[in-house]
Scaffold this active site. Sequence first.
Site, PDB file in Angstrom:
ATOM      1  N   CYS A   1     -32.753 -36.472 -51.688  1.00 54.43           N
ATOM      2  CA  CYS A   1     -32.024 -35.959 -50.396  1.00 54.43           C
ATOM      3  C   CYS A   1     -32.465 -36.821 -49.150  1.00 54.43           C
ATOM      4  CB  CYS A   1     -32.132 -34.520 -50.382  1.00 54.43           C
ATOM      5  SG  CYS A   1     -31.727 -33.488 -51.583  1.00 54.43           S
TER       6      CYS A   1
ATOM      7  N   LYS B   1     -40.419 -22.961 -53.337  1.00 56.39           N
ATOM      8  CA  LYS B   1     -41.218 -24.222 -53.468  1.00 56.39           C
ATOM      9  C   LYS B   1     -42.823 -23.493 -53.417  1.00 56.39           C
ATOM     10  CE  LYS B   1     -38.056 -27.464 -51.337  1.00 56.39           C
ATOM     11  NZ  LYS B   1     -37.764 -28.204 -52.444  1.00 56.39           N
TER      12      LYS B   1
ATOM     13  N   ASP C   1     -40.373 -28.780 -40.284  1.00 54.93           N
ATOM     14  CA  ASP C   1     -39.600 -28.499 -41.589  1.00 54.93           C
ATOM     15  C   ASP C   1     -41.089 -28.547 -42.516  1.00 54.93           C
ATOM     16  OD1 ASP C   1     -37.645 -30.576 -44.015  1.00 54.93           O
ATOM     17  OD2 ASP C   1     -39.139 -28.890 -44.466  1.00 54.93           O
TER      18      ASP C   1
ATOM     19  N   HIS D   1     -35.508 -35.128 -44.387  1.00 54.58           N
ATOM     20  CA  HIS D   1     -34.650 -34.740 -45.661  1.00 54.58           C
ATOM     21  C   HIS D   1     -33.402 -34.409 -44.972  1.00 54.58           C
ATOM     22  CE1 HIS D   1     -33.335 -31.513 -48.456  1.00 54.58           C
ATOM     23  NE2 HIS D   1     -34.065 -31.931 -49.332  1.00 54.58           N
TER      24      HIS D   1
ATOM     25  N   GLN E   1     -42.514 -28.549 -48.022  1.00 58.01           N
ATOM     26  CA  GLN E   1     -43.462 -29.296 -48.714  1.00 58.01           C
ATOM     27  C   GLN E   1     -45.176 -29.095 -48.232  1.00 58.01           C
ATOM     28  OE1 GLN E   1     -42.665 -30.311 -51.520  1.00 58.01           O
ATOM     29  NE2 GLN E   1     -40.583 -30.766 -51.585  1.00 58.01           N
TER      30      GLN E   1
HETATM   31  C1  LIG Z   1     -38.929 -31.524 -47.160  1.00 59.05           C
HETATM   32  C2  LIG Z   1     -37.903 -30.932 -47.437  1.00 59.05           C
HETATM   33  N1  LIG Z   1     -37.115 -30.120 -46.498  1.00 59.05           N
HETATM   34  C3  LIG Z   1     -36.268 -29.189 -47.042  1.00 59.05           C
HETATM   35  C4  LIG Z   1     -35.880 -29.060 -48.132  1.00 59.05           C
HETATM   36  C5  LIG Z   1     -34.571 -28.273 -48.548  1.00 59.05           C
HETATM   37  O1  LIG Z   1     -35.058 -27.122 -49.191  1.00 59.05           O
HETATM   38  P1  LIG Z   1     -34.136 -26.022 -49.844  1.00 59.05           P
HETATM   39  O2  LIG Z   1     -35.117 -24.794 -50.482  1.00 59.05           O
HETATM   40  O3  LIG Z   1     -33.266 -26.628 -50.917  1.00 59.05           O
HETATM   41  O4  LIG Z   1     -33.353 -25.653 -48.801  1.00 59.05           O
HETATM   42  C6  LIG Z   1     -36.367 -29.758 -49.271  1.00 59.05           C
HETATM   43  C7  LIG Z   1     -36.170 -29.586 -50.762  1.00 59.05           C
HETATM   44  N2  LIG Z   1     -36.430 -30.822 -51.432  1.00 59.05           N
HETATM   45  C8  LIG Z   1     -36.097 -30.859 -52.834  1.00 59.05           C
HETATM   46  C9  LIG Z   1     -34.554 -31.013 -53.142  1.00 59.05           C
HETATM   47  S1  LIG Z   1     -33.737 -32.271 -52.455  1.00 59.05           S
HETATM   48  C10 LIG Z   1     -36.660 -32.089 -53.415  1.00 59.05           C
HETATM   49  O5  LIG Z   1     -36.644 -32.387 -54.663  1.00 59.05           O
HETATM   50  O6  LIG Z   1     -37.446 -33.015 -52.761  1.00 59.05           O
HETATM   51  C11 LIG Z   1     -37.635 -30.695 -48.783  1.00 59.05           C
HETATM   52  O7  LIG Z   1     -38.409 -31.479 -49.932  1.00 59.05           O
END
Ligand SMILES: Cc1ncc(COP(=O)(O)O)c(CN[C@@H](CS)C(=O)O)c1O
Length: 412
Positions: free
Chosen positions: A370, A230, A204, A126, A207
């Site tokens: 992203c 999430k 990371d 990501h 998910q």
């Molecule tokens: C694997 C992974 N790693 C980091 C992030 C960032 O999470 P944040 O809480 O925004 O910092 C995400 C968030 N992906 C969202 C927004 S792009 C999606 O629609 O897939 C993610 O899926």
Amino acid sequence: QSPLDVERVREDFPILDREVGDGVPLVYFDNAATTQTPNEVIDTFGDYYRGYNANVHRGIHQLSQEASIAYEEAHDRLAEFVGASGEREEMIFTKNTTEAANLVAYAWGLNELGEGDEIVLTEMEHHSTLVTWQQMAKRTGAEVKYIRVDPEDGSLDMEHAKELIGPDTAMVSVVHVSNVLGTVNPLSELADMAHEHDALIFGDGAQAVPNRPVDVEDLDVDFYAFSGHKMAGPTGVGGLYGKKAILEEMEPFMYGGEMIRRVTYEDSSWNDLPWKYEAGTPLIAEGIAFAVAADYLDDLGLKNIRAHEERVTAEAYDRLSRIDGLEIYGPREDEERAGLVSFNLDGVHAHDLSSILNDHGVAIRAGDHCTQPLHQKMDIAASVRASFYLYNTVEELDALVEGIESAKDIFA
Ligand SMILES: Cc1ncc(COP(=O)(O)O)c(CN[C@@H](CS)C(=O)O)c1O
């Protein structure tokens, strides 16, 4: 039969009763972007601001003591949630996963990386980690390398990983579950490979944490990041797990109140963990609500949530795979897949398809999610992604399939 009583669970999420457009029932399939919030988490904010709103760590008056204890114990709760035995000392609250990745890149990377050092990522990262490490490499003279992803089934090429991770590797940063492919990566195996060469590993978990049991000590990761929004929690708060010995040695990169012990005109010393990395007044209500979200998920059981999600995802995969002209990305039907399916429909741009699905009440995501380099590698401009969570039902898939069929009638 789902292990969850979904009809009862849905009563905790009033938003799911919403109608959209011309009075069409909402079908919320955008959970990988953000999940919905149960009443218990929502009510935390009212309770806090009506009952014990005060600044933390500082005041000796009762309100401050109540707020401080709740905020500090929330750190213990999230540490326990991901299997960190060091409790609050190994659980830093950040704004989100993105900020957690930047914290490690600036606090560790800026000081430890230099010419000749290598950072090993995967092609499915990501932007929150890919761009962060890419830019940190440019600033320090380090080099970024990417473990190949097999476009056929979204799996990580572990032979290539073995070639890339070596004596010059300083950091391995890997997405545990891909937000586009649904691939579940072998994080523990990659941690062993990193540690064989005295490299650190950043996981990371954005998910992964919401929908499966995660034990950072079993994984043996050095850092692990995830986001409250999430996992049925609030926006504005995320968790960064770090091994205590590493966090003790690392230098903070955000300075100010809360994170200091002694300050003179000449120099300063730092507070204990995790406060050393939480400068300024934190997101207090969000942090407390984060722990309530962890309780909510544990009450349902992460194994039950995973099993329910697998059931809905398998049914979605089966029904989507029967639609002519629809291509599904990531693991095959018989392979492990997280609770999401990304796809494209021949002759229909992802944004047009998402717009038609919105007319049918279906909230999904269209775009690059992203992960622009991954989409370029897969030679697709964008993809449509349906992502599921504990309150979705197999019956809701009817609206998704109907919407796709009507898009075919209009565009294809
Ligand atoms: C694997 C992974 N790693 C980091 C992030 C960032 O999470 P944040 O809480 O925004 O910092 C995400 C968030 N992906 C969202 C927004 S792009 C999606 O629609 O897939 C993610 O899926």
